[in-house]
Motif scaffolding. Sequence first.
Motif: not given
Length: 372
Positions: A44-53, A302-303, A306-318, A320-323
């Motif tokens: 679901a984490n990855r599917e959520a990233f894929d839903r946003w463009r 799910g990050v 770099g595109a994932d980071v952009v999406k998380a920042l656009a959706l309200g994160a200040q 992102v933590l990479l694991g």
Amino acid sequence: MFGNTPPKLTTDLAHLEEKARETLSAEAMGYIVPSAGSGATARANREAFDRWRIVPRMLRNGPERDLSCTILGTEMPAPVMLAPVGVQTLAHSEGELATARAATSLGLTYTHSTQASYSIEAAAEASGDGSRWFQLYFPNERDLCVSFLERAKTAAYSTVVVTLDTTMLGWRPADLDRGFLPFLAGSGIANYLTDPVFAGSLAKPPEEDPAMAALRFAQVFPNPGLSWDDIAFVREHWDGPVVVKGILSAEDAKLAADNGVDGIVVSNHGGRQVDGAIAALDALPGIADTVGDRLTVLFDSGVRTGADVVKALALGAQAVLLGRPYLYGLALDGQQGVEHVLKCLLAELDITLTGAGYTSHRELSRESLVTA
């Protein structure tokens, strides 16, 4: 990366896991990669990233770009941090030491896990003059918690991150089917074995009876009764910023703000705790709308790019933590592997932002994205 000399490791961060499988043992892969239950939450984490463009905008760039930020008093060259990951010696013998050195070499913030294979002090020494945060699994004995916090303060960790979603381990079939739990074998409990309070509770020193020390860890780790009163207790014993990690509900985000924390990490632990849970990215916008004016909102789960980071920042994160990706780099090439992954992520973030028409991540907003 050019000049007809290919890089040692792939620059395709989304496929690092495939390469790491060639290096990691079956036990290490079973612990690091799989998630709780059926793996539905990780998917679901990855599917959520894929839903946003991302919606690129043209002719809006300037020659200068700025990704720098300050998060809870910690200055960062980009809104990217290293998430706390335990038992890193499963990936490489130098484990957290290599990761801490890699973070410092790039000016990024390293977060040390309670379940690390090296102690609070050893990781701090490896981190050197780099910025570092400490992640706390609140043990069920408060004197041990205080000892962890005091050690972290002495070792110059600036911020404590209290993980809320792992008061006991999730149902993880990949580990269960192998009968494998690294902590009971003495791995990932260095912070306990080096702690004076923990050692004082043992009949013999840990090195003389490691099996008994591991069993003692198993007694103090589970804490299903963790409450907001315990967070207040952390606040009383820590004079820096307090962050709570594992928030997926706007109501819990409000409770965090009401209970005096400084920041939250919107996270489902990379899908490792509750099978069938909401994707962390799906939870992020509502939480940011609810408490973004009261708390620092951070994000993980799910990050991969770099595109994932952009999406998380656009959706309200200040930030992102990479694991897992940096852990794959660690497995493939130690400190240099971690540095490679981080450099790739930062470069891709910069290029993606530029291609989308932004000179800074601060210009991103909900209007930067559409849903597929």
